[in-house]
Design a protein around this motif. Structure first.
Motif, short mmCIF file in Angstrom:
data_model
loop_
_atom_site.label_atom_id
_atom_site.label_comp_id
_atom_site.label_asym_id
_atom_site.label_seq_id
_atom_site.Cartn_x
_atom_site.Cartn_y
_atom_site.Cartn_z
N UNK A 38 0.84 -1.20 0.00
CA UNK A 38 0.00 0.00 0.00
C UNK A 38 0.88 1.25 0.00
N UNK A 39 0.42 2.26 -0.69
CA UNK A 39 1.14 3.53 -0.75
C UNK A 39 1.26 3.98 -2.19
N UNK A 40 1.96 5.08 -2.39
CA UNK A 40 2.17 5.63 -3.72
C UNK A 40 3.47 5.09 -4.30
N UNK A 41 3.40 4.63 -5.54
CA UNK A 41 4.56 4.10 -6.25
C UNK A 41 4.71 4.88 -7.55
N UNK A 42 5.95 5.07 -7.97
CA UNK A 42 6.22 5.81 -9.21
C UNK A 42 6.97 4.91 -10.18
N UNK A 43 6.45 4.81 -11.39
CA UNK A 43 7.11 4.07 -12.47
C UNK A 43 7.84 5.09 -13.34
N UNK A 44 9.15 4.90 -13.50
CA UNK A 44 9.97 5.76 -14.35
C UNK A 44 10.24 5.02 -15.65
#
Length: 79
Positions: A38-44
């Motif tokens: 759970x939480x915010x994830x960033x895909x680069x």
């Protein structure tokens, strides 16, 4: 592949440093190898051009929330 790239991409999840361990593919989709917490994830994401240069990173943030929604509980109904 709209910025002059050749359709080869590399991806990193939650880390913007592409100097090691990036996933390189010609697929336009990404699936994490393990479930996300759970939480915010960033895909680069970067794309390679025809002479081998990588683009600047683009990124997309997604929030994972695995908690079940609260459901209102009705004890009686008015007639």
């Amino acid at each position: 592949g709209t910025s002059g790239g050749n359709g080869t991409y590399r991806y990193k999840l939650d880390i913007s440093d592409f100097s090691s361990d990036a996933t390189e593919t010609t697929s336009g989709t990404y699936t994490p190898s393990a479930g996300l917490l759970d939480g915010t994830h960033t895909l680069y994401v970067q794309e390679k051009d025809d002479v081998g240069n990588w683009s600047n990173s683009g990124n997309y943030a997604v929030t994972v929330d695995t908690a079940a929604p609260d459901v209102p509980f009705v004890t009686s109904a008015a007639s």
